[in-house]
Design a protein around this motif. Structure first.
Motif, PDB file in Angstrom:
ATOM      1  N   GLY A 160      -9.656  -2.069   0.023  1.00 49.69           N
ATOM      2  CA  GLY A 160     -10.399  -1.705  -1.174  1.00 49.69           C
ATOM      3  C   GLY A 160     -10.014  -0.320  -1.658  1.00 49.69           C
ATOM      4  N   ILE A 161     -10.809   0.223  -2.549  1.00 48.75           N
ATOM      5  CA  ILE A 161     -10.506   1.528  -3.144  1.00 48.75           C
ATOM      6  C   ILE A 161     -10.400   2.620  -2.080  1.00 48.75           C
ATOM      7  CG2 ILE A 161     -11.403   3.309  -4.699  1.00 48.75           C
ATOM      8  CD1 ILE A 161     -12.674   1.097  -6.351  1.00 48.75           C
ATOM      9  N   LYS A 162     -11.259   2.575  -1.068  1.00 49.45           N
ATOM     10  CA  LYS A 162     -11.296   3.637  -0.056  1.00 49.45           C
ATOM     11  C   LYS A 162      -9.968   3.797   0.697  1.00 49.45           C
ATOM     12  CE  LYS A 162     -16.261   3.385   0.928  1.00 49.45           C
ATOM     13  NZ  LYS A 162     -17.281   3.081   1.973  1.00 49.45           N
ATOM     14  N   GLU A 163      -9.238   2.707   0.853  1.00 52.94           N
ATOM     15  CA  GLU A 163      -8.002   2.757   1.629  1.00 52.94           C
ATOM     16  C   GLU A 163      -6.776   3.056   0.775  1.00 52.94           C
ATOM     17  OE1 GLU A 163     -10.533   0.483   1.702  1.00 52.94           O
ATOM     18  OE2 GLU A 163     -10.035  -1.039   3.179  1.00 52.94           O
ATOM     19  N   CYS A 164      -6.948   3.110  -0.541  1.00 48.60           N
ATOM     20  CA  CYS A 164      -5.783   3.205  -1.428  1.00 48.60           C
ATOM     21  C   CYS A 164      -4.985   4.497  -1.255  1.00 48.60           C
ATOM     22  CB  CYS A 164      -6.214   3.050  -2.881  1.00 48.60           C
ATOM     23  SG  CYS A 164      -6.553   1.336  -3.337  1.00 48.60           S
ATOM     24  N   GLN A 165      -5.650   5.608  -1.001  1.00 50.99           N
ATOM     25  CA  GLN A 165      -4.913   6.869  -0.872  1.00 50.99           C
ATOM     26  C   GLN A 165      -4.011   6.860   0.357  1.00 50.99           C
ATOM     27  OE1 GLN A 165      -7.251  10.457  -1.034  1.00 50.99           O
ATOM     28  NE2 GLN A 165      -5.479  11.779  -0.712  1.00 50.99           N
ATOM     29  N   SER A 166      -4.555   6.448   1.503  1.00 53.13           N
ATOM     30  CA  SER A 166      -3.735   6.427   2.722  1.00 53.13           C
ATOM     31  C   SER A 166      -2.630   5.384   2.623  1.00 53.13           C
ATOM     32  CB  SER A 166      -4.605   6.173   3.961  1.00 53.13           C
ATOM     33  OG  SER A 166      -5.330   4.961   3.846  1.00 53.13           O
ATOM     34  N   LEU A 167      -2.918   4.255   1.969  1.00 56.55           N
ATOM     35  CA  LEU A 167      -1.894   3.241   1.764  1.00 56.55           C
ATOM     36  C   LEU A 167      -0.779   3.788   0.874  1.00 56.55           C
ATOM     37  CD1 LEU A 167      -0.660   0.431   1.847  1.00 56.55           C
ATOM     38  CD2 LEU A 167      -2.314  -0.301   0.108  1.00 56.55           C
ATOM     39  N   SER A 168      -1.155   4.487  -0.170  1.00 58.63           N
ATOM     40  CA  SER A 168      -0.175   5.080  -1.084  1.00 58.63           C
ATOM     41  C   SER A 168       0.747   6.050  -0.352  1.00 58.63           C
ATOM     42  CB  SER A 168      -0.901   5.808  -2.215  1.00 58.63           C
ATOM     43  OG  SER A 168      -0.002   6.560  -2.993  1.00 58.63           O
ATOM     44  N   GLU A 169       0.177   6.872   0.497  1.00 57.66           N
ATOM     45  CA  GLU A 169       0.975   7.855   1.255  1.00 57.66           C
ATOM     46  C   GLU A 169       1.937   7.160   2.200  1.00 57.66           C
ATOM     47  OE1 GLU A 169      -2.024  10.240   3.044  1.00 57.66           O
ATOM     48  OE2 GLU A 169      -2.556  11.281   1.177  1.00 57.66           O
ATOM     49  N   TYR A 170       1.470   6.080   2.822  1.00 52.86           N
ATOM     50  CA  TYR A 170       2.340   5.293   3.699  1.00 52.86           C
ATOM     51  C   TYR A 170       3.473   4.658   2.904  1.00 52.86           C
ATOM     52  CZ  TYR A 170       3.631   0.811   5.914  1.00 52.86           C
ATOM     53  OH  TYR A 170       4.309  -0.288   6.386  1.00 52.86           O
ATOM     54  N   ASP A 181       1.915  -7.437  -0.398  1.00 56.77           N
ATOM     55  CA  ASP A 181       0.993  -8.312  -1.125  1.00 56.77           C
ATOM     56  C   ASP A 181      -0.390  -7.673  -1.120  1.00 56.77           C
ATOM     57  OD1 ASP A 181      -0.573 -10.248  -2.234  1.00 56.77           O
ATOM     58  OD2 ASP A 181      -0.053 -11.832  -0.809  1.00 56.77           O
ATOM     59  N   LEU A 182      -0.817  -7.188  -2.287  1.00 56.42           N
ATOM     60  CA  LEU A 182      -2.136  -6.573  -2.431  1.00 56.42           C
ATOM     61  C   LEU A 182      -3.032  -7.380  -3.367  1.00 56.42           C
ATOM     62  CD1 LEU A 182      -1.201  -2.781  -2.735  1.00 56.42           C
ATOM     63  CD2 LEU A 182      -2.472  -3.857  -0.888  1.00 56.42           C
ATOM     64  N   SER A 183      -2.735  -8.641  -3.530  1.00 59.03           N
ATOM     65  CA  SER A 183      -3.513  -9.469  -4.459  1.00 59.03           C
ATOM     66  C   SER A 183      -4.959  -9.635  -4.000  1.00 59.03           C
ATOM     67  CB  SER A 183      -2.860 -10.849  -4.607  1.00 59.03           C
ATOM     68  OG  SER A 183      -2.809 -11.511  -3.351  1.00 59.03           O
ATOM     69  N   ASP A 184      -5.847  -9.862  -4.970  1.00 60.86           N
ATOM     70  CA  ASP A 184      -7.255 -10.201  -4.708  1.00 60.86           C
ATOM     71  C   ASP A 184      -8.015  -9.114  -3.959  1.00 60.86           C
ATOM     72  OD1 ASP A 184      -6.883 -12.807  -5.849  1.00 60.86           O
ATOM     73  OD2 ASP A 184      -5.933 -13.431  -3.990  1.00 60.86           O
ATOM     74  N   ASN A 185      -7.730  -7.860  -4.259  1.00 57.51           N
ATOM     75  CA  ASN A 185      -8.438  -6.753  -3.608  1.00 57.51           C
ATOM     76  C   ASN A 185      -9.380  -5.996  -4.540  1.00 57.51           C
ATOM     77  OD1 ASN A 185      -7.591  -6.604  -0.775  1.00 57.51           O
ATOM     78  ND2 ASN A 185      -5.539  -6.341  -1.606  1.00 57.51           N
ATOM     79  N   PHE A 186      -9.282  -6.251  -5.844  1.00 59.26           N
ATOM     80  CA  PHE A 186     -10.156  -5.598  -6.826  1.00 59.26           C
ATOM     81  C   PHE A 186     -10.188  -4.084  -6.645  1.00 59.26           C
ATOM     82  CE2 PHE A 186     -11.634  -9.940  -6.145  1.00 59.26           C
ATOM     83  CZ  PHE A 186     -11.614 -10.429  -7.439  1.00 59.26           C
ATOM     84  N   ILE A 187      -9.021  -3.491  -6.538  1.00 59.49           N
ATOM     85  CA  ILE A 187      -8.931  -2.054  -6.268  1.00 59.49           C
ATOM     86  C   ILE A 187      -9.263  -1.201  -7.493  1.00 59.49           C
ATOM     87  CG2 ILE A 187      -7.307  -2.290  -4.370  1.00 59.49           C
ATOM     88  CD1 ILE A 187      -5.057  -1.588  -6.320  1.00 59.49           C
ATOM     89  N   GLY A 188      -9.228  -1.784  -8.678  1.00 56.98           N
ATOM     90  CA  GLY A 188      -9.642  -1.058  -9.873  1.00 56.98           C
ATOM     91  C   GLY A 188      -8.953   0.282 -10.023  1.00 56.98           C
ATOM     92  N   GLU A 189      -9.743   1.353 -10.060  1.00 57.07           N
ATOM     93  CA  GLU A 189      -9.199   2.699 -10.257  1.00 57.07           C
ATOM     94  C   GLU A 189      -8.298   3.157  -9.119  1.00 57.07           C
ATOM     95  OE1 GLU A 189     -12.980   5.306  -8.576  1.00 57.07           O
ATOM     96  OE2 GLU A 189     -13.013   4.591 -10.655  1.00 57.07           O
ATOM     97  N   GLY A 190      -8.380   2.474  -7.999  1.00 50.49           N
ATOM     98  CA  GLY A 190      -7.489   2.796  -6.884  1.00 50.49           C
ATOM     99  C   GLY A 190      -6.032   2.527  -7.210  1.00 50.49           C
ATOM    100  N   CYS A 191      -5.798   1.833  -8.322  1.00 48.08           N
ATOM    101  CA  CYS A 191      -4.432   1.514  -8.740  1.00 48.08           C
ATOM    102  C   CYS A 191      -3.606   2.771  -9.009  1.00 48.08           C
ATOM    103  CB  CYS A 191      -4.462   0.634  -9.990  1.00 48.08           C
ATOM    104  SG  CYS A 191      -2.836   0.065 -10.516  1.00 48.08           S
ATOM    105  N   THR A 192      -4.266   3.875  -9.375  1.00 53.99           N
ATOM    106  CA  THR A 192      -3.513   5.111  -9.620  1.00 53.99           C
ATOM    107  C   THR A 192      -2.834   5.593  -8.338  1.00 53.99           C
ATOM    108  OG1 THR A 192      -5.527   6.421  -9.274  1.00 53.99           O
ATOM    109  CG2 THR A 192      -4.975   5.823 -11.536  1.00 53.99           C
TER     110      THR A 192
END
Length: 267
Positions: A160-170, A181-192
């Motif tokens: 979800g959104i909470k994990e997006c920053q650490s995933l991005s860094e990785y 494959d990040l489908s069906d996660n509804f990350i919304g603003e985490g997309c940045t």
């Protein structure tokens, strides 16, 4: 306090006996304090080869103490249906733990073992309840591990959104990750964050972001990511309500990139 006494006196306060080889606490509605007492016993019960604490929804301090105890117990061969011995011995190129329900504590254990698994190229953790804490630990470990060779992650419906920053860094740090494959996660603003990871990656070739509530703002971030990526050749942005203008801008961004596959199926 009780856990400290247990470790000091080497007296188990959770019922694990000195010669016991297997212990199951599965689905017993245990509280965090119970998890901490089990963790204390794992520090000195050397006969124990298998321990299962799944379906007790441990998190926070209890999950961290359990993971630390498991990682410090070199005689434990199985924890929450995870084959610890084989993982420590780096026997996997593809590790599937799908639907085992390893929990947050299991995710933290995996994060601790990943640096010892340089042969691993693919890992399936779907349907495990790893949670934001577990995924963040995994992504941070992979970000910092020079031995990491994982090239494929199926994270559909997992983060979800909470994990997006650490995933991005990785994503930006990895030299091996090619398929995400990040489908069906509804990350919304985490997309940045994900856009920054795409732009910073030197290896990522394809990413599935279908059904993530990306919207026009997320689309704008992805336009920059596509322009900055030298490796990306395939992106699925279906079912994201980005609007016609944003979709056209994305099509324009990939014009002239031979072989680039951009999918944007409507709802």
């Amino acid at each position: 306090a009780l856990a400290a006494v247990s470790r000091e006196t080497q007296i188990s306060l959770c019922g694990i006996t000195p010669h016991q080889t297997e212990a199951s606490f599965k689905a017993q509605r245990l509280k965090p304090a119970d998890g901490i007492l089990i963790a204390a016993a794992l520090c000195f019960r050397e006969a124990l080869a298998s321990c299962d604490v799944r379906n007790n929804t441990f998190s926070g301090d209890a999950a961290r103490q359990l993971a630390a105890a498991v990682l410090g117990n070199t005689t434990l061969e199985n924890f929450n249906e995870m084959p610890l011995r084989s993982m420590r011995e780096d026997k996997y190129e593809m590790l599937s733990l799908k639907s085992r329900g390893i929990g947050v504590e299991g995710g933290l254990v995996l994060a601790g073992l990943l640096p010892r698994m340089p042969s691993l190229t693919e890992c399936d953790l779907r349907a495990n309840g790893v949670g934001a804490e577990g995924w963040t630990a995994i992504f941070e470990t992979l970000r910092d591990s020079t031995a990491n060779r994982i090239h494929t992650w199926s994270l559909s419906g997992q983060v979800g959104i909470k994990e997006c920053q650490s995933l991005s860094e990785y994503m930006a740090a990895s030299e091996s990750l090619t398929d995400l494959d990040l489908s069906d996660n509804f990350i919304g603003e985490g997309c940045t964050y994900i856009a920054a990871g795409i732009g910073g990656s030197s290896s990522l070739t394809q990413i599935n972001l279908a059904n993530n509530a990306i919207g026009p703002a997320g689309a704008r971030a992805l336009i920059g990511a596509i322009s900055g990526s030298r490796s990306l050749i395939q992106m699925d942005l279906s079912h994201n309500d980005m609007g016609e203008a944003a979709e056209q801008a994305l099509r324009d961004a990939v014009k002239g990139r031979e072989g680039f596959l951009l999918e944007m199926l409507p709802h």
